[in-house]
Design an enzyme around this catalytic site. Structure first.
Site, short mmCIF file in Angstrom:
data_model
loop_
_atom_site.label_atom_id
_atom_site.label_comp_id
_atom_site.label_asym_id
_atom_site.label_seq_id
_atom_site.Cartn_x
_atom_site.Cartn_y
_atom_site.Cartn_z
N CYS A 86 64.34 59.84 39.29
CA CYS A 86 64.68 58.80 38.29
C CYS A 86 63.51 57.92 37.90
CB CYS A 86 65.83 57.95 38.80
SG CYS A 86 65.35 56.82 40.13
N CYS A 108 61.06 54.05 41.23
CA CYS A 108 60.14 53.61 42.29
C CYS A 108 58.69 53.96 41.95
CB CYS A 108 60.54 54.25 43.61
SG CYS A 108 60.35 56.05 43.57
N GLN A 162 67.34 46.06 29.59
CA GLN A 162 68.68 45.47 29.50
C GLN A 162 69.11 45.03 30.89
OE1 GLN A 162 71.47 47.82 27.14
NE2 GLN A 162 70.03 47.94 25.44
N CYS A 175 70.61 52.17 30.28
CA CYS A 175 71.09 51.08 29.41
C CYS A 175 70.63 51.19 27.96
CB CYS A 175 70.62 49.73 29.92
SG CYS A 175 71.26 49.24 31.51
N THR A 189 57.06 66.93 47.77
CA THR A 189 58.13 67.03 46.77
C THR A 189 59.12 68.13 47.13
OG1 THR A 189 56.78 68.54 45.45
CG2 THR A 189 56.66 66.22 44.89
N SER A 190 58.80 68.94 48.15
CA SER A 190 59.73 69.98 48.58
C SER A 190 60.24 69.67 49.99
CB SER A 190 59.02 71.33 48.55
OG SER A 190 59.86 72.33 49.02
N VAL A 191 59.30 69.45 50.92
CA VAL A 191 59.69 69.15 52.31
C VAL A 191 60.45 67.81 52.38
CG1 VAL A 191 58.81 68.64 54.63
CG2 VAL A 191 57.80 70.50 53.28
N MET A 224 74.91 42.20 33.33
CA MET A 224 74.67 43.55 33.83
C MET A 224 73.86 44.36 32.83
SD MET A 224 78.67 44.36 33.80
CE MET A 224 79.68 43.89 32.40
N GLU A 257 81.09 48.46 24.12
CA GLU A 257 81.63 49.82 24.37
C GLU A 257 81.66 50.71 23.15
OE1 GLU A 257 85.14 49.49 27.42
OE2 GLU A 257 85.32 47.94 25.90
#
Length: 1339
Positions: free
Chosen positions: A54, A57, A118, A156, A271-273, A1048, A1271
């Site tokens: 994502c 981090c 946002q 968002c 990235t695998s282990v 939020m 919405e």
């Protein structure tokens, strides 16, 4: 074993934000993310998924290469970087580049001022991805910028404002300037009449941005340079609680280590282990990190190709290959080009920067995009072990499938030789993924053919596929059989048959089996066309080439920097400059989001002696709990206690209806993911390790009901079932010219808020008081549930919410249950307890949008007028009622969308199943029921031989009419939105262009669709929309504002400050909002249903007016005085400077017995036109353009409102085209993170994106004539669904296929490919036997 003198572990030395870190006890299992957050208290870097999927981090890592005298800056996911790999590196986090205390960096400033945040949770990661790119390229090209953000997700914004900020750094023009006058092709200001208020198309001003000055950046620490240049390199040893990390510096030493520890994995990028250890529970007592060995980083050009060290990162490989392609003749670089094609979209930039070439090869994963190309291209592996070196063809490691042991455990891969291509040789790479970028492949392939000199006779052929079985596989027999054949149709037909026989054995069972088989042959067909075209280019006389209409399929879809425009009305010229209403004001926390200073629940400092909680969840869908054995778990280090249902002092089952909502399972479990018990320990790692050791014995109960069909069969429903009926339906069917029937399945959707469910419960130590800090939309409800669980009055529970990192309906009831779990643990242990769900647990436990089946029967006249509709909606509620019955009611009330249906009968049934209960989600039933409606509208168009837009126009509400529940409706603005969208999108011109394109292209097709929307606003009952506010004025004139709404991402606090600023006639800078808390505003309603600004705005206005009334006499006596003068005077006159404001709520009601009422206060209207292009051979598609027109009354803040529309639209695109939840037949959710569940990324937004707010619209019911719009925009995402349907229809018509065909949601690449029926799909008559169990079920 460690050599002499290395018995003790070394100190780990690295820098963070210019500060030297010496870690004496470095634990190899500690990732940089937890180290930054827990040890260094740098909480700007966020936890979003823990698996590198994502980008929340993202940090920048800088290293110094003494041989090259160069500093390398690269972005990386802190959640995958072990701190032990950072020896001698410098880490820069979002805090290190700028803060409000020092100076903010231009990246932070622009992202905030362009409205690119946002909820703000993903913003630090975005900032660091952009920042790292600018450190390497101060004036990047737009494609570099797009690539830099491919590994970052945002739920968002819909990405447009983030990209607007990025464009300000790019060297090329931001706008296409396509028009003759140099204006943008999307800019239609000229069309608007001069009589109206001025129309604006810019939400920010670039004039106020500080320039980017590369000389002001943090320098690379000189001490690290000295260390790298002067210190002799020595082997590093780091010993943790359970694991040892060894980083050797010579190849010989590595080979000795590998001989001593043959099972120890080599880790370069982790990235695998890393994910295997984190998500699959794999454990390695020793890991070896070979990245510091020069032999493994070699880059060597040879006469016949290129040799690359196994530890070279994929980014480095990409750069080297790009350089080679530009320097060598085209004939030699075909392998390089094929590899580059895969590298462009493999993972995100953060993954490619650390993942190694060798790791990608040796892991032999079926999902490797490089292995099929490397294997097909005759690449050679250079292997070494103690006393032995050898070379083998890379293809050898795939010969026997998974059991292959060509490379022995003590051998290591040193380097890879990639050969030059030769004359008469052609190489291609293919991949099809659930999302074009940063996604693992469904099927990938590498193919190579070599012809006999100056002929089209096959001399050598090599075909490798990934994704078909558990590793890369070679079509060896096929290739051998075809040698000596001419490259023609006859060879092609034989190749299909051979490949299908060889690659997918008939006993292989997979939900995607037919799609995979289709891709396998489609890829070979595209390769056939590519080679044919190349042969023709070489010698047009001898080789025919391919038909013109086939050529477009040879071009892959590429992601381009989107062009966008936002059109809104300026404020009235007479409005006071200080009055912020109607202006595009930046989000109040925007700068703090971008600097990482904005505090979320898990950013709160640790409380003394706090404990961490990990939940233990059910692994069965319906079973009796026979026993719970916690003995092993209690022996684990750091464990403090285990909490079960017996520790709940009072309420464990909450009866809001006949079936309870449950905190801890008592005697039985009713879904996979139900909380059975919880472990509290001194760290989150210890708590999770112990939770995995809790043993639960089950006795399976029948029936296990998972799908809607199961529920219908077992008559398993939550009551009440609801019906709405108007007119005489049966009679209308008798008089209709035509009747059609059909059904559509709509899959569920995961909220995927970036901040997972988070609670911190802190006992106060007296009077049973407890502070609960929680990420929720409904603090009062949390207070009520926690108080009931603990058996104390609500006034002892103080609930605090500063901000929420995204919610979308998913942080209501489930958050209450989780808060109760944490509170019960805190009560039992008398310690503070922190509960932060991992992404996997969050997705497993919490449920999402309801899966939906809509069955319809529609009667209509030949001219397209709809006379009668009879529908049934079945929604999968899950195991407890949650909000499901309410969602069902709303889906009934809103099902008409924009159409007048004279005779209507509609039923809704909520299915009770053994899945985690589904809950509220943005749109609340409307996105599903309205999609059913638009589906039968399109089906009517097909049957009547008219266009869908014609059917929509004929049946749209026209006059002042009544809805199907007898509420009055004034649809003038619906018609205006429709007409304006038609005009702004140039719909008919573009439709003609689409038809032309489709005539000229056989394997690629375009589609276009325009969809209207009527979205009713209201919560159905008055008490649900009441609101309160509290306004304090202090004697220095500053104002503290509090209300019951939760921030939020929707900008509610920003808007409330705007309201207070207007009412009190003071600048926004004088007003502060601290937090939403049950201590200041009691009994507040949930921030839900788009109503937050409407209701809280009224309450804030009321409070401010009360205060002004008190101040009025003072102001009248001293009209020239300042605000501060008046406040001082009021205090001296003992006038109260604090006031509450209140709004009773909207007068809404619905009588279900009579089927009539006024459940809604007003209506939001809109229309969207979208155009797409599909690849008929793969099912891939590209969103080309979207134009949205929305009637949102008078916008309080156009920047926030347009951001909400765009964000909702992109979330809708996810719902309708890509977000697919997959369950096992046992009810286990398989898609438990961003690696399996794909939400839209930067590559998915339309290339041209225009949003216009309808001008001169008033709404008498809401504050300042605005409308609540959080919405509504989501449903407009279905314009992409229907544009895809239009493209598929074009394909089917061209191929003479029968008219009726059903498309379900999400309309994934798999479904698109299957609907574009052709010879390839015909070959796929599935060989699955009836007895084979599906691996994935549709719920």
């Amino acid at each position: 074993m460690p050599p002499q003198g290395a018995a003790g572990a070394q100190e780990l030395v690295f820098y963070v934000n210019g500060r030297k870190i010496i870690e004496k006890n470095a634990d190899p299992e500690q990732m940089l993310l937890s180290y930054l957050r827990k040890r260094l208290r740098l909480t700007g870097t966020k936890y979003g998924c823990g698996g590198g999927g994502c980008g929340a981090c993202t940090v920048m890592i800088s290293t110094y290469e003494p041989a090259l005298k160069k500093i390398r800056h690269y972005s990386a996911n802190a959640c995958l970087v072990s701190i032990c790999s950072l020896y001698g590196a410098a880490v820069t986090t979002v805090e290190g580049i700028g803060s409000t205390k020092t100076r903010i960096h231009p990246v932070q400033e622009r992202l905030a001022k362009c409205h690119g945040s946002q909820c703000g949770f993903c913003t630090p990661g975005m900032v660091m991805s952009i920042y790292t790119l600018l450190r390497n390229h101060p004036e990047p090209a737009s494609d570099q910028m797009i690539a830099a953000l491919a590994g970052n997700l945002c739920r968002c914004t819909g990405y447009r404002p983030i990209l607007d900020a990025c464009k300000t750094f790019c060297k090329e023009s931001i706008c296409c300037q396509r028009e003759a006058n140099g204006k943008c092709c999307l800019d239609q200001e000229d069309d608007l009449s001069g009589k109206e208020k001025k129309v604006f198309t810019r939400l920010f001003s670039t004039d106020e941005f500080q320039p980017l000055d590369p000389t002001q950046e943090l320098i690379f620490p000189p001490e690290l340079m000295r260390m790298a240049e002067s210190q002799p390199k020595t082997t590093l040893f780091f010993r943790g609680e359970r694991m040892t990390w060894i980083s050797p510096v010579t190849l010989d030493e590595l080979l000795d280590l590998k001989a001593a520890h043959p099972k120890a994995p080599l880790v370069v990028g982790n990235t695998s282990v890393g994910p295997e250890m984190k998500f699959k529970g794999t454990f390695h007592p020793v890991v070896i990190a070979p990245a510091r060995i020069p032999d493994l980083s070699v880059v060597k050009y040879t006469d016949d190709g290129l040799t690359l060290g196994a530890a070279c990162s994929l980014s480095l490989v990409k750069d080297i290959l790009t350089r080679a392609v530009s320097e060598f003749p085209e004939e030699k670089t075909k392998v390089f080009c094929a590899l580059l094609q895969q590298l462009r979209t493999l993972g995100g930039e953060q993954i490619r920067n650390v993942a190694s070439l060798g790791g990608n090869i040796v892991s032999r994963k079926s999902t490797s995009d490089l292995n099929p190309v490397l294997a097909a291209s005759n690449c050679v592996l250079h292997l070494a072990s103690r006393g032995r070196k050898r070379q083998i063809p890379l293809s050898d490691i795939f010969v026997d499938g998974v059991g292959n042991n060509t490379i022995s455990p003590e051998e290591i891969l040193v380097s890879v030789h990639i050969p030059h291509s030769r004359k008469g040789e052609y190489v291609s790479a293919f991949r099809q993924t659930p999302r074009r970028e940063n996604a693992l492949p469904i099927i990938n392939a590498g193919m190579r053919v070599l012809f006999e000199e100056d002929t089209d006779i096959i001399k050598d052929l090599s075909i490798f596929y990934g994704g078909a079985i558990s590793t890369t596989i070679c079509a060896k027999q096929t290739c051998q059989t075809l040698i000596g054949r001419h490259w023609n149709e006859q060879m092609l037909d034989e190749a299909y048959r051979l490949i299908l026989t060889e690659i997918l054995p008939p006993e292989s069972v997979s939900s995607e089996k037919d799609y995979k088989k289709t891709l396998i042959v489609s890829f070979f067909y595209i390769f056939f066309l590519e080679v044919l075209q190349s042969l023709n280019t070489m010698d047009p006389c001898q080789y025919p080439g391919i038909p013109l209409e086939y050529r477009s399929v040879l071009q892959d879809f590429k992601t381009k920097m989107p062009q966008s425009i936002q059109i809104y009305q300026d404020v009235d010229p007479g409005q006071c400059p200080q009055d912020p209403i109607g202006r595009p004001i930046m989000h109040q926390s925007g700068i703090k989001h971008a600097t990482g200073e904005a505090v979320y629940i898990d950013d709160l400092p640790s409380v003394e002696e706090e404990l961490f909680l990990a939940v233990v969840t059910s692994s069965r869908a319906h079973a009796k709990i026979v026993s719970i054995d916690t003995s092993e778990a209690l022996k684990e280090p750091g464990v403090f206690d285990i909490v079960t249902v017996h520790d709940v002092p009072a309420t464990n089952e909450f009866y809001y209806s006949d079936d309870p909502e449950i905190v801890f399972a008592r005697n039985e479990v009713i879904c996979v993911g139900q909380i059975v018990c919880a472990v509290v320990a001194n760290s989150d790692v210890h708590a999770k390790q112990a939770a995995a050791k809790v043993k639960i014995e089950y006795e399976v109960l029948e029936p296990v009901i998972l799908t809607i069909e199961d529920a219908i069969k077992h008559n398993s429903f939550f009551e009440p079932k609801r019906k709405l009926e108007i007119g005489n339906v049966d009679q209308a069917f008798e008089t209709a010219d035509n009747i059609i029937e059909g059904e559509i399945h709509i899959g569920g959707q995961e909220h995927f808020y970036m901040e997972t469910q988070s609670v911190l419960a802190v006992p106060k130590g007296e009077d049973k008081e407890m502070d609960v800090y929680v990420s929720t939309q409904h603090p009062a409800f949390i207070q009520e549930m926690v108080a009931a669980s603990l058996g104390v009055p609500a006034n002892r529970i103080m609930c605090h919410v500063k901000r929420v990192g995204g919610a979308f309906g998913g942080k209501l009831l489930k958050t209450g249950l989780l808060a109760s779990v944490a509170a019960v643990a805190a009560n039992k242990t008398n310690r503070a307890v922190r509960l932060i769900l991992s992404r996997g647990d969050d997705m497993l436990i919490t449920g999402g949008r309801h899966p939906f089946i809509g069955k319809y029967k529609v009667g209509f006249m030949n001219d397209g007028r709809i006379r009668a509709v009879d529908t049934k909606y079945y929604i999968n509620g899950g195991c407890t009622p949650d909000e499901s019955v309410l969602v069902a009611k709303v889906s009934l009330l809103k099902m008409d969308n924009a159409y007048k249906i004279p005779n209507l009968r509609c039923w809704t049934y909520v299915c009770k199943t053994n899945l985690p209960s589904n809950t509220a989600f943005r749109g609340f039933g409307f996105p599903q029921s309205a999609l059913v409606t638009e589906t039968w509208i399109t089906a009517v168009a097909d049957k009547a031989g008219l266009s869908p837009e014609k059917i929509r126009e004929i049946n749209m509400y026209k006059e002042n009419e009544e809805t199907h529940f007898k509420q009055k409706l004034e649809p003038q603005n619906l018609i205006r939105c429709w007409n304006e969208c038609m005009k702004k999108s140039a719909f008919y011109n573009r439709k003609r262009a689409v038809i032309e394109f489709n005539k000229e292209n056989y394997w690629k097709k375009k589609g276009i669709a325009i969809v209207p929307m009527k979205f009713p606003f209201g919560l159905g009952t008055r008490y649900l929309s009441q609101a309160a506010a509290l306004v304090h004025i202090y004697t220095d004139g500053s104002v503290l504002l509090t209300h019951g709404g939760v921030e939020m991402g929707q900008g509610i606090h920003t808007k409330m400050i705007q309201v207070a600023s207007r009412e009190l006639n003071i600048p926004m800078s004088c007003i502060h909002f601290c937090e939403t808390s049950t201590t200041t505003i009691p009994n507040a309603c949930a921030s839900a249903g788009s109503a937050g600004t409407d209701v809280n705005g009224m309450a804030v206005k009321d409070a401010c007016q009360t205060l002004l009334k008190r101040l009025q006499p003072i102001m009248n006596r001293n009209p020239k005085g300042t605000w501060n003068d008046w406040i001082k005077e009021a205090f001296e006159q003992s006038i109260s400077l604090s006031a509450t404001g209140y709004f009773r709520g909207y007068n809404e009601n619905m009588d279900w017995e009579k089927g009539e009422g006024k459940p809604f206060t007003y209506f939001i209207f809109g229309a969207a036109c979208s155009e797409v292009e599909i690849n008929c051979l793969t099912g891939d598609h590209k969103n080309l353009r979207t134009d949205i027109v929305m009637d949102i009354g008078c916008s309080i803040n156009p920047a926030v409102d347009i951001g909400q529309i765009e964000g909702a639209f992109v979330q809708g695109v996810g719902l309708y085209t890509m977000e697919e939840l997959k369950y096992s037949p046992e009810g286990v959710l398989w898609t438990r993170g961003p690696n399996q569940y794909k939400i839209p990324a930067v590559c998915d937004i339309p290339e041209h994106f225009s949003v216009s707010l309808l001008s001169s619209s008033q709404n008498p019911y809401a504050i300042y004539a605005s409308k609540g719009i959080g919405e509504a925009g989501l449903f407009l995402g279905c314009s992409v669904f229907f544009a895809l349907r239009d493209a598929i229809t074009s394909v089917r018509n061209e191929r003479g296929l029968k008219k009726t065909f059903a498309l379900n949601s999400p309309l994934t690449a798999e479904q698109i490919r299957a609907s574009c029926a052709d010879d390839f799909t015909e070959m796929m008559a599935s060989g699955e036997s009836a007895s084979s169990t599906p691996r994935v079920i549709s719920v």
